[in-house]
Design an enzyme around this catalytic site. Structure first.
Site, short mmCIF file in Angstrom:
data_model
loop_
_atom_site.label_atom_id
_atom_site.label_comp_id
_atom_site.label_asym_id
_atom_site.label_seq_id
_atom_site.Cartn_x
_atom_site.Cartn_y
_atom_site.Cartn_z
N GLY A 1 0.79 -1.24 0.04
CA GLY A 1 -0.11 0.16 0.17
C GLY A 1 1.02 1.19 0.02
O GLY A 1 1.91 1.36 -0.85
N CYS A 2 0.73 1.76 0.97
CA CYS A 2 1.62 3.27 1.16
C CYS A 2 2.69 2.94 1.96
O CYS A 2 2.66 2.31 2.96
CB CYS A 2 0.83 4.37 1.72
SG CYS A 2 1.91 5.42 2.51
N VAL A 3 3.75 3.16 1.29
CA VAL A 3 5.08 2.91 2.44
C VAL A 3 6.06 4.26 2.42
O VAL A 3 5.97 5.22 1.36
CB VAL A 3 6.07 1.78 2.01
CG1 VAL A 3 5.36 0.45 2.52
CG2 VAL A 3 6.25 1.91 0.70
#
Lengths: 537, 134, 332, 111
Positions: free
Chosen positions: D109-111
């Protein structure tokens, strides 16, 4: 691995009773859903981390390299010599316990080893046993112990159950900062190849491709192109971002999550619209395409290596100064580390807003401005035409990110912006905001999916405060200025407080912003119809 | 050993060192005068048996408590007779009993009180006896 | 466990002094040699520990900020909790050292029914800590009357204030009661709060008992088992003029030697222990630094060049893809 | 490294059951993985998988959901261009489940 299925009411039954046996005699139990997968050797090899090897946290044998004890103790000696904070924080804790119930992981798990004081003692006990006179003589009576494989496992388990949020350090009478200790702990685990995949992967990607997600240059442009299409659909205006453009006045750097993960993408659309409306002479970079820094969760050196791109690219492109997007740990790094690592940025100019002429006097050396500072200044000078009523269906609360709150002090700027782009703003309880803010539960690279229980437990304290304002004031939107927040709070809200959505502040700005020549807006940045405008399409 | 922020740290340590050791610096090499309370007043000289109302050791340790008790019994309870440990009676009076013999306040009381920086509040109410300079 | 062990240790120390003086007649050892040795260990040990901290640099500017940073001119900065000037830091540190500012923030987090977290006031630790440290300081200052020939006015004033209620004779010192109460509270919370008990080491109980022993013997000496104070001062003056007189040591009650020996133990133990927080609080980089890292570059003395993936390498990796996407490149 | 056996051959997979080597993928293997996920592959399912693989070939990453939604809408008609439809196809999440079947690495996902 079994799927994580526990329901919120199960998870919120927390046993705060510590075990009967002392903590040194209670060996670590590595629990499913509480840890992240091990790093893959090839990801560590990309950046040259030592002792990369295949291992699994729940295996008995971690296949530790030969002489690992010596490596760790020598590493510890090295760090003690490099960081006064480390040496001092090993020595002066009086174990008053003021930090204990300040940690979101302790609140959410009840595990006494998640009390910051005890998490630090895990390392301190080995420090005493090897580096202090009292510890060498009195051993256990002085709280000293040997470094064994079990102790190492305990270190690993709990140093990857700390998000370096610094809340404990606010309350500590000596300012002992668990974040510093966790950083040292993680430096040590990295000496013997015990990283986690969720950190090592993004670090490798960021090193080679410029950003955590591993977006290649054409992926970045196509993604932004996609946003541009959506903006045109919404406003009728086609914005024209540029990439790697030499001679631009400003380089814009934001976390890559904003380019590729919802709801961060809507925040990115907000930036694009704002910059277009201002006619800002700015450029994106595909090389310095990451504001965040997962290297910061491994070693200081790695963090510096990843961060170096920002100044290097600013220099190559010949910009005057740098503007940074909404992100949490990115700003801890930029505010407190970047200039020291990779400065002096004497090839840049002291930042001045080309729109208002405001000199950003708080960043005359680092020369990087936070977008909330930039936008707040615009609003104050009346440079933006805003229609806050477009956000009238939203009852907004604001989540301070740990790093911008406690490692910088960016508190009022985002609130000022929200109050100007929304009509309904409600603070969460006093003890859960500003410098007392709670972590989302998944910072420092702990936002994987296999450690979902840990994340949700860690997010409980924040969610609880949101739930309070959700139930009492009908809050339905949790605004923030952090890419990790946007991703992880969404998960946390869906679990703990359904009915609350998560958005970056500049998404709200994008919605309220009245652009020159725009068509009548019927959709918000998520392409969802504004209430009352459903039928107009 | 290289020191970082050495100026501040050394300055701090000098202050620390001074705070801990300044009594030494004040006194080193000095011969300290010791208090020598005198009991050679004319009134005492006249006494057949040169004894206070209680033993010397008791008086040294407990005179403040005794005087405090005397104050309470005389002023608050109107009780003006003190029976000592040997059954002998004395009139409870600072002026007329104690100071009658120990008429040399400066050499008898003040000598030790000043040495120990004790500031008894006897003389807030009582009038100190007039002393002839000897 | 840790508590009992520590209590036994302190009792043993008291017994050593008792036997040493009453049976062994080692007045000179306990009254002169050990105090000199303890003071020497205290001073050199303390300085060594501080210098050791000083030998590690503070590479980065890492204040924990608690309030609004210096930002745009119309945004009100919290100049103390988020200082951008040395003056702000001085005030912040003064509040920290003198009033325990951070501990004053303490909260109690509790899970109430319906899994609701509530945050309550929790000022007892702050209050007890402050009471303990201040009464300790006042008692120390009061004791200066034993070490100075002409006791200076400030010391006499503090003594006068401490006893201004004029209860009993010798006059009752409030600080005596306060320190005993505060230390007792600090001990009881270690025993009765499960989390605090869990983290407590023998090294946490030991100084508490030691201080309790010191204050206790002091109080006993003043009000119950009186010793020849004038004699004590004569001994003390001999010690600080580096001219101790063995003859004077004989006439002083054994309780004085117990009191003194426990103090010596505290002084000698100090640099080996967590008590070093006294010096450490001044050096804590999260509190004593100016939050000006974007305004003024901090130099890391061990900063070294690192390998980075340069733009050139990056362009070599992606040149074709960049060109196709219309991104300008350095080399065609 | 854990492995998955299919038709007498061992395939390397990661901790969550995603194929490690993109080239190991075949339609048959995809069918097999789908079965372990309780999914019966239809043309609509294949449409998603094929798009994912094409996108990955080009960009070395799985597309954002909103790109996938738009693309499916283009190909299969606007009424199917929504997240709900994709979740009907892949109840375990179009990103996670469909990527697994398509032989792509687990999406971050978002990192």
């Amino acid at each position: 691995m079994a799927k994580f299925t526990a329901k919120p009411d199960e998870l919120s039954k927390i046993d705060f009773k510590p075990p009967k046996k002392g903590w040194m005699d209670t060996p670590v139990e590595i629990k499913e859903h509480m840890f992240c997968h091990a790093a893959k050797p090839k990801e560590l090899d990309v950046v040259g981390f030592p002792n990369a090897h295949e291992w699994r946290p729940n295996d008995e044998d971690w296949k530790l390299p030969e002489n690992w004890e010596k490596t760790l103790l020598e590493g510890m000696r090295d760090l003690l010599g490099k960081y006064r904070s480390f040496r001092l924080f090993m020595d002066i804790c009086v174990r008053c316990g003021a930090c204990a119930d300040k940690c979101h992981f302790f609140i959410g798990t009840g595990d006494p080893k998640n009390m910051p004081v005890l998490r630090a003692e895990l390392l301190r006990s080995v420090y005493r046993g090897n580096f202090t006179l009292a510890g060498k003589i009195l051993r256990k009576i002085a709280g000293a112990r040997d470094l064994t494989a079990n102790v190492l496992k305990e270190w690993w388990y709990y140093f990857y159950q700390c998000t370096e949020c610094r809340r404990c350090s606010v309350f500590c009478p000596y300012g002992i900062d668990q974040a510093e200790i966790t950083m040292m702990g993680r430096e040590l685990t990295n000496l013997i190849g015990l990283n986690i995949g969720w950190i090592a992967g993004p670090v490798a990607a960021c090193y080679m491709k410029g950003n955590h997600l591993g977006l290649e240059p054409h992926t970045i442009t196509s993604s932004i192109e996609f946003f541009v299409d959506d903006i045109e659909t919404i406003t009728g205006i086609r914005v024209n971002p540029t990439f790697n453009r030499k001679g631009a006045e400003i380089l814009f750097v934001t976390p890559s999550g904003d380019l590729f993960a919802n709801p961060g993408t809507y925040t990115a659309m907000g930036y694009l619209m704002l910059f277009h409306e201002l006619g800002l002479d700015y450029t994106w970079s595909t090389y310095a395409s990451e504001g965040g820094n997962f290297g910061f969760f491994t070693t200081n050196e790695m963090a510096k290596r990843l961060n170096a791109k920002i100044y290097a690219e600013a220099k190559r492109l010949g910009v005057k100064w740098i503007l940074g997007g909404e992100c949490g740990h990115m700003w801890r790094v930029i505010h407190q580390y970047m200039d020291t690592w990779n400065g002096p940025a004497d090839f840049l100019e002291e930042p001045v807003s080309p729109i208002t002429g405001t000199k950003f006097e708080n960043t005359t050396s680092a020369k990087m401005v936070h977008i909330a500072e930039f936008t707040a200044d615009l609003i104050k000078h009346g440079k933006l035409k805003l229609e806050p009523s477009r956000n009238d269906h939203l009852k907004v609360t604001f989540h301070d990110s740990c790093n911008t709150a406690r490692g910088m002090g960016l508190l009022e700027e985002p609130r000022y912006i929200i109050r100007n782009v929304c009509n309904h703003f409600q603070e969460m309880p006093e003890d859960t905001i500003r410098e007392k803010t709670f972590c989302c539960g998944s910072g420092t690279g702990l936002n994987a999916s296999e450690n979902m229980e840990l994340r949700l437990r860690g997010g409980l304290a924040r969610a609880n405060a949101v739930k309070h304002v959700h139930e009492h004031y009908g809050v339905n939107l949790l605004a923030n200025v952090c890419a990790i927040d946007r991703a992880t709070l969404t998960t946390s809200m869906d679990y703990w407080v359904p009915g609350v959505t998560v958005a970056g502040v500049h998404e709200l700005v994008g919605n309220a912003l009245v652009m020159k020549g725009e068509k009548e807006r019927t959709q918000d940045l998520r392409l969802e119809p504004f209430p009352g405008k459903e039928g107009n399409e | 050993m290289k020191l970082y922020d050495g100026g501040k740290i050394i300055a701090g340590l000098i202050i620390f060192f001074f705070l801990v050791t300044f009594p030494f610096f004040l006194n080193i090499g000095k011969v300290n005068a010791k208090p020598e309370p005198k009991i050679d007043t004319p009134e005492i000289q006249k006494l057949a048996e040169k004894k206070c109302i209680e033993s010397k050791a008791f008086m040294r340790a407990e005179h403040m408590k005794l005087l405090n008790d005397w104050r309470d019994s005389a002023v608050r309870n109107g009780e003006r007779t003190y029976v000592n440990s040997k059954g002998k009676e004395f009139t409870i009076s600072l002026q007329n009993t104690c100071m009658h013999c120990h008429s040399n306040k400066k050499k008898f009381c003040d000598e030790c009180h000043t040495y120990m920086a004790v500031n008894p509040y006897c003389w807030n109410c009582h009038i100190a006896p007039k002393e002839k300079e000897s | 466990m840790g508590a009992i062990l520590s209590l036994c240790a302190v009792a043993a120390l008291a017994l050593i002094a008792f036997i040493g003086v009453s049976a062994g007649h080692l007045q000179y050892l306990f009254g002169v040699i050990i105090p000199y040795a303890a003071l020497l260990i205290f001073i050199t040990g303390f300085m060594y520990r501080v210098l050791k901290w000083g030998s590690s640099p503070v590479p980065f500017c890492i204040p924990t900020t608690c309030g609004q940073e210096k930002s745009l001119p119309w945004i009100k900065q919290n100049k103390i909790d988020n200082p951008s000037t040395t003056f702000g830091v001085v005030v912040r540190m003064a509040l920290e050292v003198l009033l325990f500012r951070s501990l004053f923030r303490n909260l109690k987090t509790q899970m109430s029914e319906g899994a609701k977290l509530v945050y309550g006031e929790a000022k007892w630790l702050w209050l007890a800590g402050l009471a303990f440290h201040w009464s300790f300081l006042i008692i120390l200052v009061r004791h200066l009357r034993f070490f100075i020939q002409q006791v200076p006015l400030p010391v006499r004033m503090i003594e006068g204030l401490d006893s201004f209620m004029q209860i009993g004779a010798p006059l009752f010192y409030m600080s005596d009661a306060v320190i005993l109460l505060a230390v007792t509270y600090l001990f009881l919370r270690r025993v009765f709060i499960p989390q605090v008990r869990y983290i407590s080491l023998p090294a946490d109980y030991f100084p508490l008992f030691l201080i309790l022993g010191i204050a206790g013997t002091g109080v006993l000496m003043r009000y119950v088992f009186k010793v020849n104070v004038v004699g004590v001062k004569e001994v003390a003056m001999g010690v600080v003029s580096l001219n101790p007189d063995p003859k004077l040591l004989e006439g002083i009650g054994v309780i004085f030697y117990i009191h003194l020996f426990l103090i010596c133990c505290l002084f000698a133990y100090f640099p080996l222990s967590k008590l070093m927080h006294m010096g450490g609080v001044f050096l804590s980089p999260t509190r004593n630094m100016v939050n000006n890292s974007r305004m003024k570059r901090r130099v890391n003395p061990w900063n070294y060049p690192v390998h980075i993936h340069t733009y050139e390498e990056y362009e070599n990796d992606f040149r074709e893809k960049m060109k196709t996407a219309g991104i300008p490149v350095e080399k065609e | 490294m854990p492995t998955m056996e299919f038709q007498g051959k061992q395939y390397e997979i990661d901790e969550d059951g995603y194929l490690v080597n993109l080239d190991d993928w075949s339609k048959e293997l995809a069918d097999h993985i789908a079965k372990t996920e309780d999914i019966q592959m239809t043309d609509a399912h294949w449409e998603v998988v094929n798009f994912l693989r094409d996108y990955y070939q080009k960009y070395q990453i799985a597309p954002m959901i909103k790109i996938l939604v738009k693309e499916i809408g283009k190909v299969m008609g606007p009424e199917k261009g929504n997240t709900k439809y994709l979740y009907e196809l892949y109840p375990g999440g179009p990103a996670k489940q469909a990527c697994k079947i398509a032989g792509l690495p687990k999406p971050t996902g978002c990192v």
